[in-house]
Design a protein around this motif. Structure first.
Motif, PDB file in Angstrom:
ATOM      1  N   PHE A 178      69.828   8.979  65.473  1.00 34.19           N
ATOM      2  CA  PHE A 178      69.992   7.599  65.020  1.00 34.19           C
ATOM      3  C   PHE A 178      68.902   6.684  65.571  1.00 34.19           C
ATOM      4  CE2 PHE A 178      72.062   3.347  65.480  1.00 34.19           C
ATOM      5  CZ  PHE A 178      72.270   3.095  64.133  1.00 34.19           C
ATOM      6  N   ARG A 179      68.172   7.147  66.577  1.00 33.53           N
ATOM      7  CA  ARG A 179      67.197   6.291  67.248  1.00 33.53           C
ATOM      8  C   ARG A 179      66.180   5.651  66.296  1.00 33.53           C
ATOM      9  NH1 ARG A 179      67.800   3.528  71.581  1.00 33.53           N
ATOM     10  NH2 ARG A 179      69.219   5.219  72.102  1.00 33.53           N
ATOM     11  N   PRO A 180      65.592   6.369  65.313  1.00 31.54           N
ATOM     12  CA  PRO A 180      64.642   5.705  64.397  1.00 31.54           C
ATOM     13  C   PRO A 180      65.267   4.549  63.620  1.00 31.54           C
ATOM     14  CG  PRO A 180      64.426   8.080  64.256  1.00 31.54           C
ATOM     15  CD  PRO A 180      65.662   7.812  65.059  1.00 31.54           C
ATOM     16  N   ILE A 181      66.523   4.688  63.224  1.00 35.39           N
ATOM     17  CA  ILE A 181      67.198   3.606  62.512  1.00 35.39           C
ATOM     18  C   ILE A 181      67.403   2.418  63.448  1.00 35.39           C
ATOM     19  CG2 ILE A 181      69.322   2.954  61.298  1.00 35.39           C
ATOM     20  CD1 ILE A 181      69.592   5.892  60.468  1.00 35.39           C
ATOM     21  N   ALA A 182      67.813   2.707  64.680  1.00 30.16           N
ATOM     22  CA  ALA A 182      67.995   1.644  65.660  1.00 30.16           C
ATOM     23  C   ALA A 182      66.671   0.931  65.942  1.00 30.16           C
ATOM     24  CB  ALA A 182      68.570   2.224  66.957  1.00 30.16           C
ATOM     25  N   VAL A 241      65.653  -3.083  65.609  1.00 30.36           N
ATOM     26  CA  VAL A 241      65.019  -3.878  66.663  1.00 30.36           C
ATOM     27  C   VAL A 241      63.753  -4.553  66.138  1.00 30.36           C
ATOM     28  CG1 VAL A 241      63.870  -3.765  68.910  1.00 30.36           C
ATOM     29  CG2 VAL A 241      65.964  -2.462  68.518  1.00 30.36           C
ATOM     30  N   VAL A 242      62.973  -3.819  65.368  1.00 33.67           N
ATOM     31  CA  VAL A 242      61.742  -4.398  64.801  1.00 33.67           C
ATOM     32  C   VAL A 242      62.080  -5.586  63.906  1.00 33.67           C
ATOM     33  CG1 VAL A 242      59.842  -3.956  63.186  1.00 33.67           C
ATOM     34  CG2 VAL A 242      60.400  -2.268  64.950  1.00 33.67           C
ATOM     35  N   GLU A 294      61.048  -9.664  64.275  1.00 32.59           N
ATOM     36  CA  GLU A 294      60.469 -10.492  63.215  1.00 32.59           C
ATOM     37  C   GLU A 294      61.262 -11.782  63.037  1.00 32.59           C
ATOM     38  OE1 GLU A 294      60.437  -8.092  59.740  1.00 32.59           O
ATOM     39  OE2 GLU A 294      58.859  -6.744  60.462  1.00 32.59           O
ATOM     40  N   VAL A 295      62.571 -11.673  63.069  1.00 28.99           N
ATOM     41  CA  VAL A 295      63.425 -12.855  62.941  1.00 28.99           C
ATOM     42  C   VAL A 295      63.197 -13.798  64.114  1.00 28.99           C
ATOM     43  CG1 VAL A 295      65.807 -13.684  62.883  1.00 28.99           C
ATOM     44  CG2 VAL A 295      65.171 -11.652  61.578  1.00 28.99           C
ATOM     45  N   ALA A 298      67.771 -14.739  65.755  1.00 28.61           N
ATOM     46  CA  ALA A 298      67.746 -13.319  66.101  1.00 28.61           C
ATOM     47  C   ALA A 298      69.116 -12.854  66.568  1.00 28.61           C
ATOM     48  CB  ALA A 298      66.698 -13.061  67.182  1.00 28.61           C
ATOM     49  N   ALA A 299      69.796 -13.676  67.371  1.00 26.94           N
ATOM     50  CA  ALA A 299      71.131 -13.327  67.844  1.00 26.94           C
ATOM     51  C   ALA A 299      72.112 -13.233  66.680  1.00 26.94           C
ATOM     52  CB  ALA A 299      71.605 -14.344  68.869  1.00 26.94           C
ATOM     53  N   ARG A 300      71.999 -14.170  65.723  1.00 21.16           N
ATOM     54  CA  ARG A 300      72.882 -14.115  64.546  1.00 21.16           C
ATOM     55  C   ARG A 300      72.622 -12.842  63.748  1.00 21.16           C
ATOM     56  NH1 ARG A 300      71.574 -19.654  64.257  1.00 21.16           N
ATOM     57  NH2 ARG A 300      70.008 -19.234  62.648  1.00 21.16           N
ATOM     58  N   PHE A 301      71.337 -12.488  63.599  1.00 22.16           N
ATOM     59  CA  PHE A 301      70.982 -11.265  62.881  1.00 22.16           C
ATOM     60  C   PHE A 301      71.574 -10.039  63.577  1.00 22.16           C
ATOM     61  CE2 PHE A 301      68.100  -7.592  62.817  1.00 22.16           C
ATOM     62  CZ  PHE A 301      68.175  -7.246  61.472  1.00 22.16           C
ATOM     63  N   LEU A 302      71.436  -9.983  64.879  1.00 22.59           N
ATOM     64  CA  LEU A 302      71.944  -8.838  65.626  1.00 22.59           C
ATOM     65  C   LEU A 302      73.458  -8.720  65.514  1.00 22.59           C
ATOM     66  CD1 LEU A 302      69.759  -9.044  68.867  1.00 22.59           C
ATOM     67  CD2 LEU A 302      69.610  -7.338  67.048  1.00 22.59           C
ATOM     68  N   SER A 303      74.156  -9.856  65.483  1.00 23.92           N
ATOM     69  CA  SER A 303      75.624  -9.826  65.441  1.00 23.92           C
ATOM     70  C   SER A 303      76.151  -9.238  64.134  1.00 23.92           C
ATOM     71  CB  SER A 303      76.186 -11.236  65.647  1.00 23.92           C
ATOM     72  OG  SER A 303      75.935 -12.063  64.523  1.00 23.92           O
TER      73      SER A 303
END
Length: 277
Positions: free
Chosen positions: A132-136, A140-141, A145-146, A155-160
């Protein structure tokens, strides 16, 4: 609000309970609130140390410092010294699991046990397994960008919204709890250009001598790398949680809490005395 000034960073920490020390390390972008549901299982018999790793929560965030597992391990070493803790049980989730294992490889004399939940070092994959690491990494990339274009809050909203946050995304209350656990994340780790020092965890893993417990939900996409690390660490055991996802300490603390407690043995008297002042 306890803050440990370690020079290049300041770490917010919380210390509660009494007994052999246990250190709880939350995953990427998450703060000490992440562990609230687990505390009742540990505080009756342990001194429990929670802290925000650099760049998260109420710890300092600076784009001009290094963000790497080695830097995180150095922070933990300095924090334990500051608090005069000679040895501790380490419990980490996701990125926090990788910090705990890296620290154990670099400073095995300071570690009683390691419980690694939902991620691992080394983080390869067994032959035939889909890593799964490449997808993760792509996630992150995109977060970087965000952060560059819209700022850290975006960025925090995107990650959530990430799939790793599982059931939390399906309810208003779940998102409220998640946002609270992400408060203070500034995306400094994404925006920093300071080179990262690597640690050869694949070579160091077989040398670990303390008990290590890998715990992973069967629905967690990182289960393959946990299995890989389990094969590399001769002192490890592996518990698979049927139907559980990546955020099990947050979603199901009554499931993970007893597992942590029973593995580290609340009746153990093996904790070393504090470091002399």
């Amino acid at each position: 609000m306890p803050l440990a000034d370690l020079g290049s960073v300041r770490l917010h920490y919380e210390l509660s309970g009494d007994g052999p020390p246990v250190v709880l390390i939350a995953g990427w972008a998450l703060n000490t609130h992440f562990w609230e549901g687990v505390l009742p299982f540990l505080e009756p018999a342990h001194a429990v140390l929670r802290y925000d790793v650099r760049g998260t929560g109420r710890s300092s965030s600076d784009v001009d410092v290094e963000y790497s597992r080695r830097a995180d391990a150095e922070d933990l070493h300095a924090l334990l010294d500051r608090l005069k803790i000679a040895k501790a049980h380490l419990v980490g989730h996701s990125k926090g699991a990788r910090i705990a294992l890296t620290f154990a490889m670099l400073h095995p004399e300071r570690v009683l046990t390691v419980t690694a939940i939902g991620s691992a070092e080394p983080h390869g994959a067994l032959p035939g397994d889909r890593a799964f690491r490449p997808i993760a990494k792509a996630w992150v990339v995109k977060a970087k960008e965000v952060a560059e274009k819209q700022g850290p809050e975006a960025a925090a909203r995107f990650l959530s919204q990430g799939k790793l946050f599982g059931k939390l995304r399906t309810s208003v209350e779940g998102m409220r709890r998640l946002h609270r656990a992400m408060e203070g994340y500034s995306a400094a780790d994404l925006l920093s250009t300071v080179p990262k020092r690597e640690v050869d965890t694949d070579s160091l893993a077989p040398r670990l001598a303390m008990p290590v417990h890998f715990v992973c939900g069967t629905e967690d996409p990182f289960i393959s790398e946990c299995e890989y690390a389990h094969r590399r660490v001769p002192t490890s055991v592996f518990t698979r949680l049927p139907g559980a996802g990546h955020m099990v300490p947050f979603e199901e603390p009554t499931l993970i809490g007893p597992l942590i407690r029973d593995f580290i043995d609340p009746d153990s008297s093996s904790a070393s005395p504090p470091i002399a002042p």
